[in-house]
Design a protein around this motif. Sequence first.
Motif, short mmCIF file in Angstrom:
data_model
loop_
_atom_site.label_atom_id
_atom_site.label_comp_id
_atom_site.label_asym_id
_atom_site.label_seq_id
_atom_site.Cartn_x
_atom_site.Cartn_y
_atom_site.Cartn_z
N THR A 41 0.73 -1.28 0.03
CA THR A 41 -0.17 0.12 0.05
C THR A 41 0.87 1.27 -0.01
OG1 THR A 41 0.05 0.35 2.29
CG2 THR A 41 -1.86 -1.13 1.34
N GLU A 42 0.35 2.23 -0.23
CA GLU A 42 1.04 3.47 -0.23
C GLU A 42 1.65 3.82 1.08
OE1 GLU A 42 1.43 7.26 -2.50
OE2 GLU A 42 0.61 5.48 -3.08
N GLU A 43 0.99 3.69 2.29
CA GLU A 43 1.57 3.81 3.41
C GLU A 43 2.58 2.88 3.76
OE1 GLU A 43 -2.00 3.26 3.07
OE2 GLU A 43 -2.17 5.33 3.10
N GLU A 44 2.40 1.71 3.43
CA GLU A 44 3.63 0.57 3.37
C GLU A 44 4.97 1.35 2.89
OE1 GLU A 44 1.83 -3.77 4.25
OE2 GLU A 44 1.45 -2.86 2.16
N LEU A 45 4.68 1.67 1.61
CA LEU A 45 5.67 2.14 0.85
C LEU A 45 6.56 3.36 1.42
CD1 LEU A 45 7.04 1.53 -1.79
CD2 LEU A 45 5.83 3.39 -2.94
N MET A 46 5.74 4.33 2.06
CA MET A 46 6.32 5.29 2.71
C MET A 46 6.98 4.84 4.21
SD MET A 46 5.74 7.84 0.90
CE MET A 46 6.46 8.74 1.78
N ASP A 47 6.42 3.99 4.72
CA ASP A 47 7.25 3.23 5.92
C ASP A 47 8.46 2.74 5.40
OD1 ASP A 47 5.55 3.89 7.67
OD2 ASP A 47 4.67 2.05 8.05
N TYR A 48 8.52 2.06 4.36
CA TYR A 48 9.78 1.46 3.93
C TYR A 48 10.83 2.18 3.65
CZ TYR A 48 6.76 -2.91 2.98
OH TYR A 48 5.96 -3.66 3.07
N VAL B 95 20.42 -5.67 2.66
CA VAL B 95 19.59 -7.01 2.74
C VAL B 95 19.43 -7.65 4.15
CG1 VAL B 95 19.04 -9.12 1.87
CG2 VAL B 95 19.93 -7.43 0.49
N ILE B 96 20.56 -8.08 4.95
CA ILE B 96 20.52 -8.59 6.06
C ILE B 96 19.82 -7.72 7.07
CG2 ILE B 96 21.88 -9.50 8.14
CD1 ILE B 96 24.15 -9.96 5.65
N VAL B 101 15.04 -5.99 10.30
CA VAL B 101 14.18 -4.83 10.60
C VAL B 101 12.68 -5.22 10.35
CG1 VAL B 101 13.58 -2.69 10.41
CG2 VAL B 101 15.97 -3.15 10.66
N ALA B 102 12.38 -6.02 9.12
CA ALA B 102 11.12 -6.19 8.94
C ALA B 102 10.35 -7.23 9.77
CB ALA B 102 11.30 -7.02 7.47
N PHE B 108 10.92 -0.99 15.68
CA PHE B 108 12.33 -0.43 15.42
C PHE B 108 11.84 1.24 15.27
CE2 PHE B 108 15.30 1.13 12.09
CZ PHE B 108 16.30 0.73 12.71
N ARG B 109 10.92 1.45 14.42
CA ARG B 109 10.77 3.06 14.25
C ARG B 109 10.57 3.90 15.57
NH1 ARG B 109 7.48 5.21 9.40
NH2 ARG B 109 8.45 7.07 10.27
N GLU B 110 9.95 3.14 16.41
CA GLU B 110 9.39 3.94 17.72
C GLU B 110 10.57 3.74 18.83
OE1 GLU B 110 5.53 2.43 18.07
OE2 GLU B 110 4.85 3.15 15.97
N ASN B 111 11.49 2.87 18.52
CA ASN B 111 12.52 2.71 19.73
C ASN B 111 13.30 3.91 19.73
OD1 ASN B 111 15.19 2.02 20.77
ND2 ASN B 111 14.40 0.25 20.55
#
Lengths: 180, 195
Positions: A41-48, B95-96, B101-102, B108-111
């Motif tokens: 989704t658009e949001e996921e892309l922005m997150d990535y 990649v690793i 992170v995925a 991760f983003r809020e840490n």
Amino acid sequence: MNMYLELFAVFAKIGVMTFGGGYAMLPILQREIVDQRGWATEEELMDYFAIGQCTPGIIAVNTATFIGQKRKGALGGIFATLGVIFPSLIIISLLAGVIEAFSHLTVVQHAFGGIRVCVCVLIFNAVLKLYKKAVVDKPTFAIFLIVLLGSYFSGLSPVFFVVCAAAAGIILKNLEGKRA
Amino acid sequence: MIYLKLFYEFFKTGLFAVGGGMATIPFLYRLSDNTGWFTHQDLANMIAVGESTPGPIGVNMATYVGFVTGTQVNGLPGALLGALSATLGLAAPAVIIILIVAALLKSFRENKYVNAAFYGLRPASTGLIGAAGLSVVMSNLFPGDVIALAAVNWKGVVLAAVLWLLTNKVKKTKSLHPIVFIGLSALVGVVFSMG
């Protein structure tokens, strides 16, 4: 088509169409990944993208890994990444071979003499743009200045500065938290 | 084994270069000093090629450096193997890290430690690229050990000033792709016998 091959092919196409990397990729990803295939989704892309910017490594590779991983797990991530770097490998290898073959010509040397001046300006502009986002207060200005001068005048590895700066960031933010 | 060394050096670059293509430049400068695989002049040429060809600029630079380095060892097969080693080395850490992170995306983003580390990393990365930029400027516009008026590349200084105006001040040209300015500079370089 096999999903792994499709990931490779789609990201190879994105690699060819990306000029300069980073944000130049975003509109192409939106069309290929979100609109045409619904892989994210658009949001996921922005997150990535946001995570790609705050993790080490090439943003294009980060984004490709994310989307590939989401479709087909770790192997999917690897195939998408191989796809995005594939066009560079071919195009640059061809070009490097040509440049090597013609680099002794005076006209080519003059052309690169002019081009190198342009590179100075391009790097200066890039630094200016990054500076506006990165230097937000006195401590960040201090880090910028110390690293700039330290890296220019000493033989220390960039790795050293990167590790120290990350530690400094954590210490500074902690001190700030205690005072508040 | 030069291919392993290329992979290792670019793995390190991929791991520590934060903030996109230009962030690889300081690492490549250090690599040039430490190994002599390519000169500072080669590097400036590679930056221009990386900017004006399709593909992410960091990947382009890795391929180019690997190609040039491999050529010196074993001609064309060496060049292709070198390009592959450097490029895969650069991509591998990303990649690793992303695969890890995925798995923990939200946290991760809020840490707060991750955010705090990047508060320090961003200006440092800017400083590193600035220092590399300063090296490019010194070797191209002010060559020689001491800044001497006689050694200044005046044609280059004038061209740099014009390019700066075109890329920052002139509304019509400011948002053009860098390839336009690189092409223009090549033309000016030929006409005025620069370099």
